[in-house]
Write a protein that holds these residues in place. Structure first.
Motif, PDB file in Angstrom:
ATOM      1  N   MET A   1       5.563 -36.943   4.462  1.00 56.26           N
ATOM      2  CA  MET A   1       6.553 -35.898   4.636  1.00 56.26           C
ATOM      3  C   MET A   1       6.456 -34.924   3.462  1.00 56.26           C
ATOM      4  O   MET A   1       6.352 -35.329   2.321  1.00 56.26           O
ATOM      5  CB  MET A   1       7.955 -36.521   4.686  1.00 56.26           C
ATOM      6  CG  MET A   1       9.022 -35.498   4.798  1.00 56.26           C
ATOM      7  SD  MET A   1      10.741 -36.074   4.885  1.00 56.26           S
ATOM      8  CE  MET A   1      10.676 -37.810   5.063  1.00 56.26           C
ATOM      9  N   LYS A   2       6.525 -33.632   3.754  1.00 55.25           N
ATOM     10  CA  LYS A   2       6.504 -32.605   2.720  1.00 55.25           C
ATOM     11  C   LYS A   2       7.945 -32.204   2.412  1.00 55.25           C
ATOM     12  O   LYS A   2       8.708 -31.861   3.310  1.00 55.25           O
ATOM     13  CB  LYS A   2       5.718 -31.387   3.194  1.00 55.25           C
ATOM     14  CG  LYS A   2       4.249 -31.662   3.396  1.00 55.25           C
ATOM     15  CD  LYS A   2       3.545 -30.424   3.885  1.00 55.25           C
ATOM     16  CE  LYS A   2       2.068 -30.724   4.087  1.00 55.25           C
ATOM     17  NZ  LYS A   2       1.358 -29.558   4.632  1.00 55.25           N
ATOM     18  N   ILE A   3       8.286 -32.257   1.111  1.00 52.12           N
ATOM     19  CA  ILE A   3       9.654 -31.977   0.680  1.00 52.12           C
ATOM     20  C   ILE A   3       9.654 -30.872  -0.369  1.00 52.12           C
ATOM     21  O   ILE A   3       8.875 -30.909  -1.316  1.00 52.12           O
ATOM     22  CB  ILE A   3      10.310 -33.245   0.102  1.00 52.12           C
ATOM     23  CG1 ILE A   3      10.354 -34.351   1.164  1.00 52.12           C
ATOM     24  CG2 ILE A   3      11.708 -32.940  -0.434  1.00 52.12           C
ATOM     25  CD1 ILE A   3      10.777 -35.698   0.637  1.00 52.12           C
ATOM     26  N   ALA A   4      10.560 -29.918  -0.187  1.00 54.44           N
ATOM     27  CA  ALA A   4      10.779 -28.867  -1.186  1.00 54.44           C
ATOM     28  C   ALA A   4      12.168 -29.052  -1.776  1.00 54.44           C
ATOM     29  O   ALA A   4      13.143 -29.268  -1.043  1.00 54.44           O
ATOM     30  CB  ALA A   4      10.653 -27.494  -0.545  1.00 54.44           C
ATOM     31  N   ILE A   5      12.258 -28.985  -3.097  1.00 53.98           N
ATOM     32  CA  ILE A   5      13.539 -29.060  -3.799  1.00 53.98           C
ATOM     33  C   ILE A   5      13.713 -27.720  -4.505  1.00 53.98           C
ATOM     34  O   ILE A   5      12.989 -27.406  -5.449  1.00 53.98           O
ATOM     35  CB  ILE A   5      13.581 -30.217  -4.809  1.00 53.98           C
ATOM     36  CG1 ILE A   5      13.278 -31.543  -4.116  1.00 53.98           C
ATOM     37  CG2 ILE A   5      14.940 -30.257  -5.517  1.00 53.98           C
ATOM     38  CD1 ILE A   5      13.072 -32.711  -5.079  1.00 53.98           C
ATOM     39  N   ILE A   6      14.650 -26.941  -4.003  1.00 55.91           N
ATOM     40  CA  ILE A   6      14.888 -25.589  -4.506  1.00 55.91           C
ATOM     41  C   ILE A   6      16.292 -25.573  -5.091  1.00 55.91           C
ATOM     42  O   ILE A   6      17.246 -26.001  -4.436  1.00 55.91           O
ATOM     43  CB  ILE A   6      14.794 -24.568  -3.353  1.00 55.91           C
ATOM     44  CG1 ILE A   6      13.431 -24.685  -2.673  1.00 55.91           C
ATOM     45  CG2 ILE A   6      15.060 -23.160  -3.838  1.00 55.91           C
ATOM     46  CD1 ILE A   6      13.472 -24.434  -1.202  1.00 55.91           C
ATOM     47  N   TYR A   7      16.420 -25.071  -6.321  1.00 56.25           N
ATOM     48  CA  TYR A   7      17.746 -25.061  -6.933  1.00 56.25           C
ATOM     49  C   TYR A   7      17.905 -23.848  -7.836  1.00 56.25           C
ATOM     50  O   TYR A   7      16.929 -23.324  -8.377  1.00 56.25           O
ATOM     51  CB  TYR A   7      17.988 -26.346  -7.743  1.00 56.25           C
ATOM     52  CG  TYR A   7      17.064 -26.457  -8.926  1.00 56.25           C
ATOM     53  CD1 TYR A   7      17.431 -25.928 -10.163  1.00 56.25           C
ATOM     54  CD2 TYR A   7      15.818 -27.046  -8.808  1.00 56.25           C
ATOM     55  CE1 TYR A   7      16.568 -25.991 -11.246  1.00 56.25           C
ATOM     56  CE2 TYR A   7      14.956 -27.123  -9.885  1.00 56.25           C
ATOM     57  CZ  TYR A   7      15.328 -26.595 -11.098  1.00 56.25           C
ATOM     58  OH  TYR A   7      14.476 -26.645 -12.176  1.00 56.25           O
ATOM     59  N   ASP A   8      19.127 -23.411  -7.978  1.00 57.04           N
ATOM     60  CA  ASP A   8      19.490 -22.386  -8.947  1.00 57.04           C
ATOM     61  C   ASP A   8      20.550 -23.017  -9.837  1.00 57.04           C
ATOM     62  O   ASP A   8      21.531 -23.568  -9.333  1.00 57.04           O
ATOM     63  CB  ASP A   8      20.026 -21.143  -8.239  1.00 57.04           C
ATOM     64  CG  ASP A   8      20.161 -19.954  -9.180  1.00 57.04           C
ATOM     65  OD1 ASP A   8      19.544 -19.956 -10.269  1.00 57.04           O
ATOM     66  OD2 ASP A   8      20.894 -19.000  -8.829  1.00 57.04           O
ATOM     67  N   SER A   9      20.326 -22.968 -11.137  1.00 54.74           N
ATOM     68  CA  SER A   9      21.220 -23.631 -12.077  1.00 54.74           C
ATOM     69  C   SER A   9      21.625 -22.656 -13.165  1.00 54.74           C
ATOM     70  O   SER A   9      20.756 -22.028 -13.790  1.00 54.74           O
ATOM     71  CB  SER A   9      20.510 -24.857 -12.681  1.00 54.74           C
ATOM     72  OG  SER A   9      21.396 -25.637 -13.430  1.00 54.74           O
ATOM     73  N   ASN A  10      22.919 -22.526 -13.390  1.00 56.39           N
ATOM     74  CA  ASN A  10      23.429 -21.593 -14.390  1.00 56.39           C
ATOM     75  C   ASN A  10      23.587 -22.258 -15.758  1.00 56.39           C
ATOM     76  O   ASN A  10      23.284 -21.652 -16.771  1.00 56.39           O
ATOM     77  CB  ASN A  10      24.770 -21.023 -13.909  1.00 56.39           C
ATOM     78  CG  ASN A  10      25.257 -19.870 -14.739  1.00 56.39           C
ATOM     79  OD1 ASN A  10      24.470 -19.069 -15.223  1.00 56.39           O
ATOM     80  ND2 ASN A  10      26.562 -19.772 -14.898  1.00 56.39           N
ATOM     81  N   THR A  11      24.054 -23.500 -15.785  1.00 56.30           N
ATOM     82  CA  THR A  11      24.298 -24.187 -17.059  1.00 56.30           C
ATOM     83  C   THR A  11      23.494 -25.485 -17.198  1.00 56.30           C
ATOM     84  O   THR A  11      23.707 -26.231 -18.148  1.00 56.30           O
ATOM     85  CB  THR A  11      25.804 -24.515 -17.217  1.00 56.30           C
ATOM     86  OG1 THR A  11      26.202 -25.323 -16.115  1.00 56.30           O
ATOM     87  CG2 THR A  11      26.653 -23.260 -17.273  1.00 56.30           C
TER      88      THR A  11
END
Length: 168
Positions: A1-11
């Motif tokens: 299985m191909k998995i993408a982990i995308i995140y935006d983090s401010n702190t």
């Protein structure tokens, strides 16, 4: 299985959750781990995470959510305040950015520390309004959030990610 982990983090809070999720997955399955990009690789499952920006996902994450179609995804986030009812209200807003042709497998929220400028703003507001009980609650919440995400939060997000994988 191909998995993408995308995140935006401010702190750094949401990045901690993203790293915890990555830690329980098989490295060879991860085709992307990082901040939102214009051209994301194709994946079978997208874990998408954001900090809470005025009661919604960050602008960058909203762009990603709006751009994905016919995908399986799971959403995770951090928020300065806590509470299941609060988290559900937040997710209801985020859900409006996810096109209906996607398969949403679940969502996860936990409390996260806020920038020091937030505490300073609360202190100034209390100084101007010393009898405001809501501001005092907000200041106490700020202090309580300083220890989050904690080990329990990270364990919970790992367990959640594994349950998402089991749904595939």
């Amino acid at each position: 299985m191909k998995i993408a982990i995308i995140y935006d983090s401010n702190t750094g809070n949401t990045e901690m959750l993203a790293s915890a999720i990555k830690g329980v997955l098989d490295d060879q399955d991860i085709v992307y781990f990082g901040r939102p990009e214009i051209d994301l690789p194709k994946a079978d499952l997208y874990f998408i995470g954001s900090w809470t920006d005025r009661g919604d996902a960050s602008k960058k994450v909203i762009e990603v959510l709006n751009s994905l179609h016919s995908k399986k995804m799971a959403y995770f986030a951090t928020a300065g305040f806590k509470g299941e009812d609060y988290y559900e209200r937040l997710f209801k807003r985020v859900r409006t950015h996810i096109p209906e042709d996607n398969v949403l497998l679940g969502h996860f929220y936990c409390q996260g520390k806020m920038p020091q400028a937030t505490r300073e703003r609360y202190e100034a507001m209390i100084k101007a309004n010393p009898d405001d009980k809501d501001l005092k609650i907000s200041l106490a919440n700020f202090d309580a959030a300083l220890s989050h995400p904690n080990e329990d939060d990270l364990t919970q997000v790992k367990d959640w990610a594994l349950r998402i994988i089991d749904k595939i």
